[in-house]
Design a protein around this motif. Structure first.
Motif, short mmCIF file in Angstrom:
data_model
loop_
_atom_site.label_atom_id
_atom_site.label_comp_id
_atom_site.label_asym_id
_atom_site.label_seq_id
_atom_site.Cartn_x
_atom_site.Cartn_y
_atom_site.Cartn_z
N TRP A 135 0.20 7.29 3.42
CA TRP A 135 -1.00 7.99 2.94
C TRP A 135 -0.92 9.47 3.25
CZ3 TRP A 135 -5.84 5.10 5.26
CH2 TRP A 135 -5.93 3.81 4.72
N ILE A 187 -13.00 -4.70 4.30
CA ILE A 187 -11.60 -4.27 4.31
C ILE A 187 -11.01 -4.38 2.90
CG2 ILE A 187 -11.33 -4.94 6.71
CD1 ILE A 187 -9.72 -7.35 5.88
N GLY A 188 -9.96 -3.64 2.66
CA GLY A 188 -9.25 -3.77 1.40
C GLY A 188 -9.42 -2.60 0.45
N ALA A 189 -9.51 -1.40 1.01
CA ALA A 189 -9.62 -0.20 0.18
C ALA A 189 -8.36 -0.04 -0.68
CB ALA A 189 -9.82 1.02 1.06
N ARG A 228 -8.47 -3.45 12.30
CA ARG A 228 -8.48 -2.45 11.24
C ARG A 228 -9.63 -1.51 11.53
NH1 ARG A 228 -7.10 -4.68 5.15
NH2 ARG A 228 -5.91 -6.51 5.78
N CYS A 229 -9.48 -0.25 11.15
CA CYS A 229 -10.64 0.63 11.34
C CYS A 229 -11.74 0.25 10.37
CB CYS A 229 -10.26 2.09 11.24
SG CYS A 229 -9.45 2.51 9.74
N THR A 230 -11.39 -0.54 9.34
CA THR A 230 -12.38 -1.02 8.39
C THR A 230 -12.89 -2.43 8.73
OG1 THR A 230 -10.50 -1.75 7.07
CG2 THR A 230 -11.53 0.31 6.40
N GLU A 257 0.84 -1.20 0.00
CA GLU A 257 0.00 0.00 0.00
C GLU A 257 0.88 1.26 0.00
OE1 GLU A 257 -3.48 -0.92 2.23
OE2 GLU A 257 -4.12 1.16 2.32
N PHE A 312 -10.59 7.59 0.77
CA PHE A 312 -10.72 6.76 1.96
C PHE A 312 -11.12 7.63 3.14
CE2 PHE A 312 -9.38 4.73 5.82
CZ PHE A 312 -9.69 3.40 5.62
N ILE A 317 -0.42 3.74 6.50
CA ILE A 317 -1.08 4.98 6.95
C ILE A 317 -0.10 6.15 6.98
CG2 ILE A 317 -2.34 6.10 8.83
CD1 ILE A 317 -3.91 3.48 9.18
N ASN A 377 -1.76 0.00 13.52
CA ASN A 377 -2.33 -1.16 12.82
C ASN A 377 -1.89 -1.24 11.35
OD1 ASN A 377 -3.93 1.03 12.08
ND2 ASN A 377 -5.76 -0.23 11.86
N PHE A 378 -1.58 -0.09 10.76
CA PHE A 378 -0.95 -0.05 9.43
C PHE A 378 0.29 0.83 9.52
CE2 PHE A 378 -4.78 -2.03 8.06
CZ PHE A 378 -4.46 -2.66 6.87
N TYR A 418 -19.04 -1.65 -0.22
CA TYR A 418 -18.57 -2.76 -1.06
C TYR A 418 -19.75 -3.66 -1.42
CZ TYR A 418 -13.73 -1.86 0.56
OH TYR A 418 -12.50 -1.32 0.84
C1 UN1 Z 1 -7.15 1.10 8.73
O1 UN1 Z 1 -7.57 0.09 9.24
O2 UN1 Z 1 -6.92 2.09 9.46
O3 UN1 Z 1 -9.11 -0.80 3.62
C2 UN1 Z 1 -6.83 1.25 7.31
C3 UN1 Z 1 -8.29 -1.42 4.27
C4 UN1 Z 1 -6.86 -0.99 4.22
C5 UN1 Z 1 -6.62 0.16 5.12
C6 UN1 Z 1 -7.17 0.06 6.48
N1 UN1 Z 1 -6.51 -0.63 2.89
O4 UN1 Z 1 -8.62 -2.38 4.94
#
Ligand code: UN1
Length: 495
Positions: free
Chosen positions: A160, A444-446, A283-285, A106, A452, A157, A152-153, A438
């Motif tokens: 980004w 997850i997996g943006a 993950r925040c996702t 990423e 984002f 992150i 977590n990333f 999605y």
């Molecule tokens: C996060 O968990 O803060 O979309 C980012 C996703 C990853 C990024 C997650 N590309 O799950």
């Protein structure tokens, strides 16, 4: 011999002025000390901001395509060192090697995107109201960016935020999470190797209340980009308001996956396992709620419990591991306390629910992938972000009810629906309140080149990723050029 690492200020590696350090350990084996990192304070931030401010006056004048050339080199070095960085990252934060490789990837994608943006950074030209007058709007850099990132990333992150910040001509003071200093250090070393001038990227290690807050309150820092919890984001926003900083917040989520009765259940199962338990749910996702249609409820639950209990927990560096540890002891305690809360509230455990203790797990912060049924929407496990491998199941009768359950949260980051009915998919796209939706894909997996971010209390309206993040890191300047040779009043003053 324990390695002692340093801050990077104005291109020089230096200790915290206090001389204090803290330990970085492996969450899969807490006996393993990775190194000592500076426990910095306000005085170190002051030096870093001074360096960034001075460097800004030169860096803003470097043509953006040249800044892009450096970004491309950063991407190339990340490609060469991908495996080594991934191993180092798994060692310091626990997620499995294939995922830390994804984390580096990423960063690579973000570097190459930034490199190409150096040749765009599009402005606009528009007609003027007056004859012989030219009007345009251009993007200009803002100044010193404070970058505060989570564990977590640890690579993705920061990239980004830092890559678009410097590509746009800003300079940076970077405070990574205390749990993942080594990956941050590697990233900054690579940026220096690729040719980032001294002072453009400064790295200050230490805690949020000391280093993070000093950056946020510093009068000479112009903007803050932060990813972390909603509670910290709110406090940060209050602290930054004193100096009227521009602030981008990426905060919590309580993401859900809907599975309709017409869905491909095998596909939906792969999706939920990956969305809920990938990255140990950190993950925040991550998918934290599963909204299941009553017609397929029993069948799908049998499939889900079977797969969940077979997931292989362990050290992320060992082949075959599917779920690594929680990042630290306090994170695992949070997970455990939510499991207790769920039970007290009357939900029923159908998988997991305990600290994972098997062979080789005794020295790490492992927790079993956990599934709750009989969850009602008002329970705390259905409402609050847990940030661990805990999934709450909600039962639904229709698309409308599913979407309303989905939206019944203060957050709005990611969302997913599994259905084979295109009409339902489009209704979901229209009605789900989230920054990301999605269809037949987990939460997850943006991808790095799309916007984002989230709605409601997930953020404050900004987006990372792709072209949208450049709106945050640049200021618009309107430019008028009158080539009539005459004094012309604007239309408002002579119409
Ligand atoms: C996060 O968990 O803060 O979309 C980012 C996703 C990853 C990024 C997650 N590309 O799950």
């Amino acid at each position: 011999m324990i390695r002692r690492y340093q801050n990077l200020i104005n291109g020089k590696w230096v200790d915290a002025q206090s001389g204090k350090t803290y330990e970085n350990r492996n969450p899969a084996n807490w006996d393993e000390l990775i190194g000592l990192f500076p426990k910095s304070g306000k005085e170190d931030v002051d030096e870093a901001v001074k360096a960034a401010r001075a460097a800004f006056e030169k860096w803003r004048l470097v043509p953006a395509p040249k800044r892009g050339d450096i970004m491309r080199k950063v991407g190339d070095i990340l490609v060469d060192r991908k495996m080594e960085i991934a191993r180092e990252m798994t060692r310091e934060m626990g997620k499995v090697l294939s995922e830390t490789m994804g984390d580096v990837q990423e960063g690579i994608d973000t570097a190459y995107y930034a490199a190409s943006e150096g040749r765009r950074l599009f402005g606009r030209t528009v007609p003027s109201e007056l004859p012989d007058k030219f009007a345009m709007a251009i993007r200009v850099p803002i100044g010193v960016a404070g970058i505060i990132t989570p564990w977590n990333f640890p690579m993705a992150i920061p990239t980004w935020k830092i890559f678009p910040a410097v590509l746009s001509g800003n300079t940076v003071v970077f405070k990574p999470a205390t749990d993942t200093p080594k990956t941050a250090l590697t990233l900054v070393e690579i940026m220096m190797e690729a040719g980032i001038p001294e002072g453009v990227v400064n790295l200050v290690f230490g805690g949020g209340s000391e280093v993070g807050n000093a950056i946020v309150e510093h009068p000479d820092v112009d903007l803050i980009s932060f990813t972390g919890s909603t509670s910290v984001g709110k406090q940060l926003s209050r602290n930054a308001s004193e100096t009227l900083k521009r602030v981008s917040l990426e905060l919590g989520g309580k993401n859900a996956q809907i599975v309709m009765d017409d869905a491909d259940l095998d596909l939906a199962l792969d999706g939920i396992i990956w969305g809920a338990f990938g990255t140990t749910g950190q993950r925040c996702t991550a998918t934290s709620r599963l909204i299941l249609h009553e017609k397929i409820y029993d069948k799908f639950m049998t499939m889900l419990v079977d797969r969940t209990t077979k997931l292989k927990i362990g050290d992320g560096l060992l082949p075959g591991t599917e779920v690594g540890p929680c990042v630290n002891e306090s994170q695992r305690k949070t997970v455990q306390s939510y499991v207790e809360i769920g039970q007290r509230e009357g939900a029923t455990l159908v998988a997991g629910g305990s600290i994972a203790s098997g062979n080789g797990l005794g020295k790490g912060w492992f927790y079993e992938p956990t599934v709750f049924v009989n969850v009602t929407p008002t329970m705390r496990i259905a409402k609050e972000e847990i940030f661990g491998p805990v999934l709450s199941i909600l039962r639904t009768r229709s698309l409308e009810e599913s979407i309303s359950l989905m939206n019944d949260t203060v957050y709005g980051l990611s969302s997913s629906i599994y259905t084979s009915d295109v009409n339902k998919a489009f209704v979901a796209i229209r009605d789900i309140k989230a920054g990301i939706t999605y269809i037949n894909v987990p939460t997850i997996g943006a991808e790095a080149h799309l916007p984002f971010g989230g709605v409601k209390q997930t953020g404050n309206g900004h987006r990372e990723g792709g072209w949208t993040v450049y709106d945050f890191f640049t200021e618009w300047k309107a430019v008028y050029i009158d080539y009539s040779g005459k004094f012309q009043r604007a239309q408002i003053d002579n119409y």
